[in-house]
Write a protein that holds these residues in place. Structure first.
Motif, PDB file in Angstrom:
ATOM      1  N   ALA A  72       0.834  -1.204   0.000  1.00  0.00           N
ATOM      2  CA  ALA A  72       0.000   0.000   0.000  1.00  0.00           C
ATOM      3  C   ALA A  72       0.870   1.255   0.000  1.00  0.00           C
ATOM      4  O   ALA A  72       0.558   2.241  -0.677  1.00  0.00           O
ATOM      5  CB  ALA A  72      -0.931  -0.001   1.208  1.00  0.00           C
ATOM      6  N   LEU A  73       1.976   1.214   0.715  1.00  0.00           N
ATOM      7  CA  LEU A  73       2.879   2.355   0.776  1.00  0.00           C
ATOM      8  C   LEU A  73       3.445   2.692  -0.597  1.00  0.00           C
ATOM      9  O   LEU A  73       3.542   3.865  -0.979  1.00  0.00           O
ATOM     10  CB  LEU A  73       4.021   2.055   1.750  1.00  0.00           C
ATOM     11  CG  LEU A  73       5.143   3.089   1.831  1.00  0.00           C
ATOM     12  CD1 LEU A  73       4.624   4.404   2.387  1.00  0.00           C
ATOM     13  CD2 LEU A  73       6.294   2.556   2.653  1.00  0.00           C
ATOM     14  N   ILE A  74       3.806   1.671  -1.367  1.00  0.00           N
ATOM     15  CA  ILE A  74       4.397   1.907  -2.689  1.00  0.00           C
ATOM     16  C   ILE A  74       3.342   1.853  -3.788  1.00  0.00           C
ATOM     17  O   ILE A  74       3.659   1.824  -4.971  1.00  0.00           O
ATOM     18  CB  ILE A  74       5.516   0.902  -2.985  1.00  0.00           C
ATOM     19  CG1 ILE A  74       4.990  -0.540  -3.015  1.00  0.00           C
ATOM     20  CG2 ILE A  74       6.622   1.020  -1.949  1.00  0.00           C
ATOM     21  CD1 ILE A  74       6.054  -1.570  -3.369  1.00  0.00           C
ATOM     22  N   ARG A  75       2.072   1.801  -3.380  1.00  0.00           N
ATOM     23  CA  ARG A  75       0.931   1.817  -4.297  1.00  0.00           C
ATOM     24  C   ARG A  75       0.984   0.661  -5.296  1.00  0.00           C
ATOM     25  O   ARG A  75       0.828   0.838  -6.500  1.00  0.00           O
ATOM     26  CB  ARG A  75       0.841   3.168  -5.017  1.00  0.00           C
ATOM     27  CG  ARG A  75       0.629   4.295  -4.040  1.00  0.00           C
ATOM     28  CD  ARG A  75       0.282   5.612  -4.676  1.00  0.00           C
ATOM     29  NE  ARG A  75      -0.080   6.549  -3.614  1.00  0.00           N
ATOM     30  CZ  ARG A  75      -1.294   6.724  -3.142  1.00  0.00           C
ATOM     31  NH1 ARG A  75      -2.296   6.032  -3.650  1.00  0.00           N
ATOM     32  NH2 ARG A  75      -1.536   7.572  -2.174  1.00  0.00           N
ATOM     33  N   ALA A  76       1.219  -0.524  -4.753  1.00  0.00           N
ATOM     34  CA  ALA A  76       1.266  -1.734  -5.575  1.00  0.00           C
ATOM     35  C   ALA A  76       0.398  -2.830  -4.979  1.00  0.00           C
ATOM     36  O   ALA A  76       0.593  -4.007  -5.278  1.00  0.00           O
ATOM     37  CB  ALA A  76       2.705  -2.217  -5.714  1.00  0.00           C
ATOM     38  N   LEU A  77      -0.577  -2.443  -4.132  1.00  0.00           N
ATOM     39  CA  LEU A  77      -1.415  -3.438  -3.468  1.00  0.00           C
ATOM     40  C   LEU A  77      -2.488  -3.946  -4.429  1.00  0.00           C
ATOM     41  O   LEU A  77      -3.307  -3.170  -4.915  1.00  0.00           O
ATOM     42  CB  LEU A  77      -2.072  -2.822  -2.233  1.00  0.00           C
ATOM     43  CG  LEU A  77      -2.979  -3.748  -1.408  1.00  0.00           C
ATOM     44  CD1 LEU A  77      -2.168  -4.888  -0.809  1.00  0.00           C
ATOM     45  CD2 LEU A  77      -3.683  -2.958  -0.302  1.00  0.00           C
ATOM     46  N   PRO A  78      -2.496  -5.260  -4.737  1.00  0.00           N
ATOM     47  CA  PRO A  78      -3.535  -5.797  -5.628  1.00  0.00           C
ATOM     48  C   PRO A  78      -4.919  -5.655  -5.001  1.00  0.00           C
ATOM     49  O   PRO A  78      -5.073  -5.617  -3.770  1.00  0.00           O
ATOM     50  CB  PRO A  78      -3.144  -7.277  -5.778  1.00  0.00           C
ATOM     51  CG  PRO A  78      -1.716  -7.361  -5.342  1.00  0.00           C
ATOM     52  CD  PRO A  78      -1.540  -6.292  -4.314  1.00  0.00           C
ATOM     53  N   SER A  79      -5.933  -5.580  -5.834  1.00  0.00           N
ATOM     54  CA  SER A  79      -7.304  -5.452  -5.331  1.00  0.00           C
ATOM     55  C   SER A  79      -7.762  -6.726  -4.628  1.00  0.00           C
ATOM     56  O   SER A  79      -8.640  -6.684  -3.783  1.00  0.00           O
ATOM     57  CB  SER A  79      -8.251  -5.120  -6.489  1.00  0.00           C
ATOM     58  OG  SER A  79      -8.171  -6.121  -7.491  1.00  0.00           O
ATOM     59  N   ASP A  80      -7.176  -7.861  -4.979  1.00  0.00           N
ATOM     60  CA  ASP A  80      -7.559  -9.135  -4.374  1.00  0.00           C
ATOM     61  C   ASP A  80      -6.294  -9.924  -4.063  1.00  0.00           C
ATOM     62  O   ASP A  80      -5.814 -10.710  -4.887  1.00  0.00           O
ATOM     63  CB  ASP A  80      -8.473  -9.922  -5.316  1.00  0.00           C
ATOM     64  CG  ASP A  80      -9.047 -11.172  -4.662  1.00  0.00           C
ATOM     65  OD1 ASP A  80      -8.955 -11.273  -3.422  1.00  0.00           O
ATOM     66  OD2 ASP A  80      -9.554 -12.048  -5.378  1.00  0.00           O
ATOM     67  N   LEU A  81      -5.728  -9.697  -2.889  1.00  0.00           N
ATOM     68  CA  LEU A  81      -4.480 -10.342  -2.488  1.00  0.00           C
ATOM     69  C   LEU A  81      -4.793 -11.585  -1.670  1.00  0.00           C
ATOM     70  O   LEU A  81      -5.401 -11.504  -0.599  1.00  0.00           O
ATOM     71  CB  LEU A  81      -3.620  -9.371  -1.675  1.00  0.00           C
ATOM     72  CG  LEU A  81      -2.255  -9.873  -1.200  1.00  0.00           C
ATOM     73  CD1 LEU A  81      -1.355 -10.192  -2.392  1.00  0.00           C
ATOM     74  CD2 LEU A  81      -1.597  -8.837  -0.294  1.00  0.00           C
ATOM     75  N   ALA A  82      -4.381 -12.742  -2.160  1.00  0.00           N
ATOM     76  CA  ALA A  82      -4.660 -14.012  -1.480  1.00  0.00           C
ATOM     77  C   ALA A  82      -3.607 -14.283  -0.416  1.00  0.00           C
ATOM     78  O   ALA A  82      -2.411 -14.119  -0.643  1.00  0.00           O
ATOM     79  CB  ALA A  82      -4.685 -15.158  -2.492  1.00  0.00           C
ATOM     80  N   VAL A  83      -4.074 -14.694   0.769  1.00  0.00           N
ATOM     81  CA  VAL A  83      -3.198 -15.004   1.896  1.00  0.00           C
ATOM     82  C   VAL A  83      -3.134 -16.516   2.070  1.00  0.00           C
ATOM     83  O   VAL A  83      -4.164 -17.196   2.122  1.00  0.00           O
ATOM     84  CB  VAL A  83      -3.705 -14.347   3.195  1.00  0.00           C
ATOM     85  CG1 VAL A  83      -2.741 -14.614   4.340  1.00  0.00           C
ATOM     86  CG2 VAL A  83      -3.900 -12.853   2.996  1.00  0.00           C
TER      87      VAL A  83
END
Length: 328
Positions: free
Chosen positions: A257-268
Motif C-alpha cells: 500500500a505504501l508503494i501503491r502496488a497493493l492488488p485489489s484481491d491479495l490471497a493469503v
C-alpha cells in the motif's frame, strides 16, 4: 471523490469542463484575493472570495483525489498533465509581503491546496528544488489554520499536508549528484497522491528511506524475485537485522500500500518460510514463521521476500567510534 472524476478516459469531458472553471477561478483570485486587509474571521470559513473557494473545493479537490494522479500528471496525453501545466503560483515563497496576507486570510485550507497545485507544475517542469521551496511554505501556513482546519469541509486535512511534506523531504534527501538529472521515479514519488487507504502508515518521520515501511523499529522492504533478504537490504543501502518483536498482522499489505502496488484481491496463504513470501505474478503471499531461523541468505526462486532492514552505518562513523578513547 466526486462523481465524474474517475482515473480513466471516461471522465474526459467533465474533467475538461472542470479544469476550465478552475483555471478561470485561479486567474480571478490572482487578481483579487489579496486586496484589502487580512481577514479577522475564522481562518477556515473562506467567506472572502467565497465563490472562488467553492470552485476550488469542488473541482481541484476532486482532481486531487483521482486514482493515479501522480502518474497522469506526467503523461503529456492526459488531461491532468495539461491542467497542471497551466497553473500559476500565488507568490514566491521568499516574498514575505505576499506570505503575510495569505497567513492572515480566512481560507488557509484553500491556500494550502493552491500551493500544492503550484508544486505539481514545478515537478512536471522538472524543478524539484523549486517545489521544495513551496513545500516549506506549506508548513509555514499550516499552523495558522490548525484551530479549525480539521473540522472544516475541506477534504485536505492537516495530517495530509504533513504526510505529503514528510514524503517530499524523504525523496528529496536522495538528491542525485550535481549535474545529473532527476530520475522520473523520484519526481513521481514527490508528486501529490491521494491519501493511502492504510492511513498514516509509512509517512512517519523515521530514518527509513522512501518506499520502506517503518514499523517495529525496522525498515520493511519487498525484495526482488529470488533475492535473499541480505541482497534486498543491500540493494536499498540498508543492512539486514532480525527484529526483536513481530507484528500479529502481516507486513506485506502495508508495504505494498505504501508503494501503491497493493492488488485489489491479495490471497493469503499458510505460513511456510521464515519471511513473508510474495508471488506478485499470482497475487498471493505466504505468511511468515518468524520463530524459524531467519537466515539473511535464505531465498526461494518464486519469492519476493518481505525483509526487515536497518540503515547501514557509514564507514566514517565506525572509524570515529573506534577512535573514541577507552576511559576504563
Amino acid at each position: 471523490m466526486l462523481h465524474g472524476f474517475s482515473a480513466n478516459a471516461s471522465y474526459g469531458a467533465s474533467t475538461s469542463f472542470a479544469l476550465a472553471l478552475v483555471a478561470a477561478f485561479i486567474a480571478a483570485l490572482t487578481a483579487h484575493a489579496q486586496r484589502g486587509l487580512a481577514s479577522l474571521n475564522d481562518p477556515c470559513d473562506c467567506m472572502q472570495n467565497h465563490d472562488f473557494w467553492v470552485g476550488v473545493r469542488a473541482y481541484v479537490q476532486a482532481l486531487f483525489w483521482t486514482d493515479n494522479f501522480e502518474v497522469n500528471m506526467f503523461n503529456p496525453a492526459h488531461t491532468v498533465h495539461r491542467w497542471v501545466l497551466v497553473q500559476s503560483c500565488m507568490y514566491s515563497p521568499e516574498n514575505e509581503e505576499s506570505h503575510r496576507p495569505a497567513a492572515l486570510s480566512d481560507c488557509i485550507p484553500g491556500f494550502l491546496i493552491l500551493h500544492i497545485t503550484c508544486m505539481q507544475r514545478h515537478l512536471v517542469e522538472r524543478r524539484p528544488e523549486k517545489a521544495m521551496e513551496y513545500a516549506a511554505e506549506l508548513m509555514r501556513l499550516l499552523p495558522w489554520g490548525l484551530m479549525c482546519h480539521e473540522e472544516s469541509d475541506w477534504s485536505l486535512k492537516p495530517i495530509h499536508v504533513r504526510q505529503y511534506y514528510r514524503r517530499m523531504r524523504r525523496v528529496y534527501a536522495a538528491t542525485p549528484p550535481e549535474g545529473q538529472p532527476w530520475p522520473q521515479e523520484s519526481l513521481t514519488a514527490m508528486a501529490w497522491s491521494a491519501p493511502l487507504a492504510f492511513g498514516t502508515l509509512g509517512e512517519e518521520p523515521e530514518v527509513c528511506p522512501f518506499r520502506a515501511l517503518p514499523d517495529l523499529g525496522m525498515c520493511w522492504i519487498v525484495g526482488s524475485p529470488g533475492a535473499s533478504c541480505r541482497e534486498a537490504c543491500t540493494a536499498s543501502d540498508l543492512r539486514f537485522h532480525r527484529p526483536s518483536a513481530f507484528s500479529e498482522e502481516p507486513m506485506l499489505p502495508h508495504v505494498l500500500a505504501l508503494i501503491r502496488a497493493l492488488p485489489s484481491d491479495l490471497a493469503v496463504q499458510m505460513p511456510w518460510a521464515p519471511f513473508e513470501c510474495y508471488v506478485s505474478s499470482e497475487g498471493r503471499f505466504h505468511l511468515a514463521q518468524p520463530q524459524d531461523d531467519m537466515s539473511p541468505d535464505w531465498s526461494y526462486p518464486a519469492c519476493e521476500l518481505v525483509c526487515p532492514c536497518l540503515p547501514a552505518v557509514a564507514d566514517e562513523i565506525m572509524e570515529a567510534v573506534k577512535a573514541v578513547p577507552d576511559l576504563d
